[in-house]
Design a protein around this motif. Structure first.
Motif, PDB file in Angstrom:
ATOM      1  N   ASP A 213     -77.594 -56.785 -38.088  1.00 51.41           N
ATOM      2  CA  ASP A 213     -76.761 -56.150 -39.127  1.00 51.41           C
ATOM      3  C   ASP A 213     -76.998 -54.645 -39.249  1.00 51.41           C
ATOM      4  N   PRO A 214     -77.027 -53.888 -38.142  1.00 52.44           N
ATOM      5  CA  PRO A 214     -77.265 -52.449 -38.260  1.00 52.44           C
ATOM      6  C   PRO A 214     -76.053 -51.704 -38.818  1.00 52.44           C
ATOM      7  N   VAL A 215     -76.339 -50.549 -39.398  1.00 53.72           N
ATOM      8  CA  VAL A 215     -75.314 -49.618 -39.875  1.00 53.72           C
ATOM      9  C   VAL A 215     -75.453 -48.347 -39.046  1.00 53.72           C
ATOM     10  N   LEU A 216     -74.459 -48.046 -38.227  1.00 49.76           N
ATOM     11  CA  LEU A 216     -74.544 -46.910 -37.320  1.00 49.76           C
ATOM     12  C   LEU A 216     -74.249 -45.608 -38.054  1.00 49.76           C
ATOM     13  N   MET A 217     -75.205 -44.655 -37.928  1.00 44.43           N
ATOM     14  CA  MET A 217     -75.026 -43.314 -38.456  1.00 44.43           C
ATOM     15  C   MET A 217     -75.464 -42.326 -37.382  1.00 44.43           C
ATOM     16  N   ARG A 218     -75.159 -41.063 -37.611  1.00 47.00           N
ATOM     17  CA  ARG A 218     -75.571 -39.998 -36.699  1.00 47.00           C
ATOM     18  C   ARG A 218     -76.399 -38.987 -37.489  1.00 47.00           C
ATOM     19  N   GLY A 219     -77.533 -38.594 -36.919  1.00 48.64           N
ATOM     20  CA  GLY A 219     -78.322 -37.583 -37.620  1.00 48.64           C
ATOM     21  C   GLY A 219     -79.801 -37.730 -37.394  1.00 48.64           C
ATOM     22  N   ASP A 220     -80.538 -37.853 -38.498  1.00 41.65           N
ATOM     23  CA  ASP A 220     -81.994 -37.796 -38.493  1.00 41.65           C
ATOM     24  C   ASP A 220     -82.576 -39.208 -38.529  1.00 41.65           C
ATOM     25  N   MET A 221     -83.407 -39.550 -37.538  1.00 39.72           N
ATOM     26  CA  MET A 221     -83.945 -40.914 -37.453  1.00 39.72           C
ATOM     27  C   MET A 221     -84.804 -41.279 -38.657  1.00 39.72           C
ATOM     28  N   ALA A 222     -85.315 -40.293 -39.397  1.00 39.39           N
ATOM     29  CA  ALA A 222     -86.175 -40.574 -40.552  1.00 39.39           C
ATOM     30  C   ALA A 222     -85.381 -40.948 -41.797  1.00 39.39           C
ATOM     31  N   PHE A 223     -84.063 -41.031 -41.695  1.00 40.67           N
ATOM     32  CA  PHE A 223     -83.202 -41.285 -42.841  1.00 40.67           C
ATOM     33  C   PHE A 223     -83.659 -42.460 -43.693  1.00 40.67           C
ATOM     34  N   ASP A 224     -84.070 -43.572 -43.073  1.00 44.53           N
ATOM     35  CA  ASP A 224     -84.379 -44.787 -43.836  1.00 44.53           C
ATOM     36  C   ASP A 224     -85.877 -45.065 -43.971  1.00 44.53           C
ATOM     37  N   LEU A 225     -86.710 -44.057 -43.792  1.00 40.59           N
ATOM     38  CA  LEU A 225     -88.146 -44.242 -43.972  1.00 40.59           C
ATOM     39  C   LEU A 225     -88.483 -44.770 -45.371  1.00 40.59           C
ATOM     40  N   GLY A 226     -87.777 -44.285 -46.377  1.00 36.38           N
ATOM     41  CA  GLY A 226     -88.043 -44.737 -47.737  1.00 36.38           C
ATOM     42  C   GLY A 226     -87.807 -46.223 -47.896  1.00 36.38           C
ATOM     43  N   ARG A 227     -86.700 -46.728 -47.354  1.00 38.12           N
ATOM     44  CA  ARG A 227     -86.388 -48.156 -47.464  1.00 38.12           C
ATOM     45  C   ARG A 227     -87.433 -48.990 -46.718  1.00 38.12           C
ATOM     46  N   VAL A 228     -87.864 -48.495 -45.553  1.00 35.42           N
ATOM     47  CA  VAL A 228     -88.907 -49.176 -44.788  1.00 35.42           C
ATOM     48  C   VAL A 228     -90.134 -49.422 -45.661  1.00 35.42           C
ATOM     49  N   LEU A 229     -90.491 -48.426 -46.493  1.00 31.04           N
ATOM     50  CA  LEU A 229     -91.684 -48.529 -47.337  1.00 31.04           C
ATOM     51  C   LEU A 229     -91.426 -49.322 -48.614  1.00 31.04           C
ATOM     52  N   TRP A 230     -90.361 -49.000 -49.357  1.00 22.61           N
ATOM     53  CA  TRP A 230     -90.227 -49.631 -50.671  1.00 22.61           C
ATOM     54  C   TRP A 230     -89.914 -51.128 -50.586  1.00 22.61           C
ATOM     55  N   THR A 231     -89.378 -51.577 -49.461  1.00 22.81           N
ATOM     56  CA  THR A 231     -89.124 -53.010 -49.322  1.00 22.81           C
ATOM     57  C   THR A 231     -90.400 -53.817 -49.061  1.00 22.81           C
ATOM     58  N   ARG A 232     -91.520 -53.145 -48.750  1.00 20.72           N
ATOM     59  CA  ARG A 232     -92.798 -53.835 -48.575  1.00 20.72           C
ATOM     60  C   ARG A 232     -93.867 -53.288 -49.521  1.00 20.72           C
ATOM     61  N   LEU A 233     -93.462 -52.499 -50.505  1.00 19.79           N
ATOM     62  CA  LEU A 233     -94.416 -51.781 -51.336  1.00 19.79           C
ATOM     63  C   LEU A 233     -95.310 -52.707 -52.154  1.00 19.79           C
ATOM     64  N   ASP A 234     -94.789 -53.861 -52.544  1.00 19.81           N
ATOM     65  CA  ASP A 234     -95.585 -54.784 -53.358  1.00 19.81           C
ATOM     66  C   ASP A 234     -96.802 -55.312 -52.603  1.00 19.81           C
ATOM     67  N   GLU A 235     -96.783 -55.208 -51.276  1.00 16.42           N
ATOM     68  CA  GLU A 235     -97.916 -55.667 -50.477  1.00 16.42           C
ATOM     69  C   GLU A 235     -98.967 -54.576 -50.264  1.00 16.42           C
ATOM     70  N   MET A 236     -98.700 -53.401 -50.794  1.00 20.69           N
ATOM     71  CA  MET A 236     -99.625 -52.272 -50.662  1.00 20.69           C
ATOM     72  C   MET A 236    -100.275 -52.056 -52.027  1.00 20.69           C
ATOM     73  N   ALA A 237    -101.446 -52.637 -52.206  1.00 16.53           N
ATOM     74  CA  ALA A 237    -102.038 -52.747 -53.542  1.00 16.53           C
ATOM     75  C   ALA A 237    -102.554 -51.429 -54.090  1.00 16.53           C
ATOM     76  N   VAL A 238    -103.049 -50.557 -53.237  1.00 20.51           N
ATOM     77  CA  VAL A 238    -103.661 -49.311 -53.717  1.00 20.51           C
ATOM     78  C   VAL A 238    -103.003 -48.126 -53.026  1.00 20.51           C
ATOM     79  N   PRO A 239    -103.108 -46.930 -53.614  1.00 17.14           N
ATOM     80  CA  PRO A 239    -102.461 -45.749 -53.024  1.00 17.14           C
ATOM     81  C   PRO A 239    -102.817 -45.517 -51.564  1.00 17.14           C
ATOM     82  N   GLY A 240    -104.082 -45.770 -51.212  1.00 16.42           N
ATOM     83  CA  GLY A 240    -104.482 -45.550 -49.828  1.00 16.42           C
ATOM     84  C   GLY A 240    -103.716 -46.411 -48.846  1.00 16.42           C
TER      85      GLY A 240
END
Length: 296
Positions: A213-240
């Protein structure tokens, strides 16, 4: 609910909140649609249907080859996914055998049922970063750009911040807008998946992991870095742990750390405000935590 092809639509799919906003007519005709597509494409059902929130996936066989028939309400989303899969041609993505946007149907290679959501978060971050880099190939100029997407969001962030009663410090908003101005002017022009996260990556044989189910865009590969992290954030217990996962992703993707941090901050503020407007409760809290950590 049985169709001529012998398929039973899972009750969980029929009762999904996705259909509260419409789709009853499409659901009612789904068994017949499966039967019609199986007959037209010479497919034999080969297992129980699976589903996400928006699509039914039926395991099928044709001439001894294991495939899946994916069915979703017709519309621009299906057409966009077909176009994206045709563009990447199986490079880091599930292989498209055939697609019919008007019918909302795709015939795809069969992947495993294990997603990156099922593996430890460190491993998932490494795989996702590698996929970002693998998908970053030259792309036609008519494909929607990440810079244009940032510019469009910047035009509304201030108004949304006021409308939602200033949910975070004004300094956060100003920083996001400053970053956004820079990101909107990026000259990066490679292919980007605009919906990349752990649940959209499945175990496979042809490659270890493949994107669905990809969504094709053109530009900067780092665009979805935030989603990569916040969708697993509950498994990261401490700031480190959060910062370690961030570092794993940017190293695997080959993204400059400060540049990646800018993308995460902007997209997290963007999604924070969007989530409040959509009535979400947990995701804005995740974005809050992510922004606070990256600004400290």
């Amino acid at each position: 609910m049985d169709g001529g092809a012998g398929v039973t639509i899972p009750r969980a799919f029929l009762e999904s909140p996705r259909w509260w906003r419409g789709g009853a007519e499409w659901l009612a005709g789904l068994p017949e649609l499966v039967a019609e597509q199986c007959a037209r494409r010479r497919l034999t059902i080969d297992g129980e249907p699976m589903h996400g929130s928006n699509a039914l996936v039926v395991p099928v066989i044709r001439d001894g080859e294991q495939l899946v028939l994916r069915l979703a309400p017709p519309g621009g989303d299906v057409g966009g996914q077909i176009g994206a899969l045709r563009f990447w041609g199986g490079r880091g993505t599930v292989r498209l055998v055939d697609g019919d946007a008007e019918a909302g149907v795709m015939l795809l290679e069969r992947l495993g049922t294990t997603s990156l959501r099922d593996v430890p978060v460190d491993e998932a971050m490494h795989v996702l970063g590698g996929l970002m880099r693998r998908l970053a190939v030259p792309v036609p100029v008519h494909v929607p750009g990440t810079g244009a997407a940032v510019a469009a969001r910047m035009a509304t962030l201030g108004e949304e911040w006021h409308r939602h009663r200033r949910p975070f410090d004004e300094g956060v908003l100003h920083q996001a807008l400053t970053i956004g101005d820079r990101l909107a002017r990026s000259t990066a022009a490679t292919a980007v998946n605009g919906d990349l996260h752990s649940e959209q990556v499945l175990r496979a044989d042809r490659e270890p992991w493949l994107v669905v189910d990809p969504v094709l865009m053109r530009g900067d590969m780092a665009f979805d870095l935030g989603r990569v992290l916040w969708t697993r954030l509950d498994e990261m217990a401490v700031p480190g742990e959060v910062m370690r996962c961030f570092d794993i992703v940017v190293r695997a993707a080959g993204v400059d750390r400060d540049h990646g941090r800018d993308w995460v901050l902007f997209r997290a503020v963007d999604y924070w405000l969007w989530g409040l407007g959509a009535g979400l409760t947990e995701d804005p809290l995740r974005c809050h935590r992510l922004v606070s950590l990256l600004r400290s």
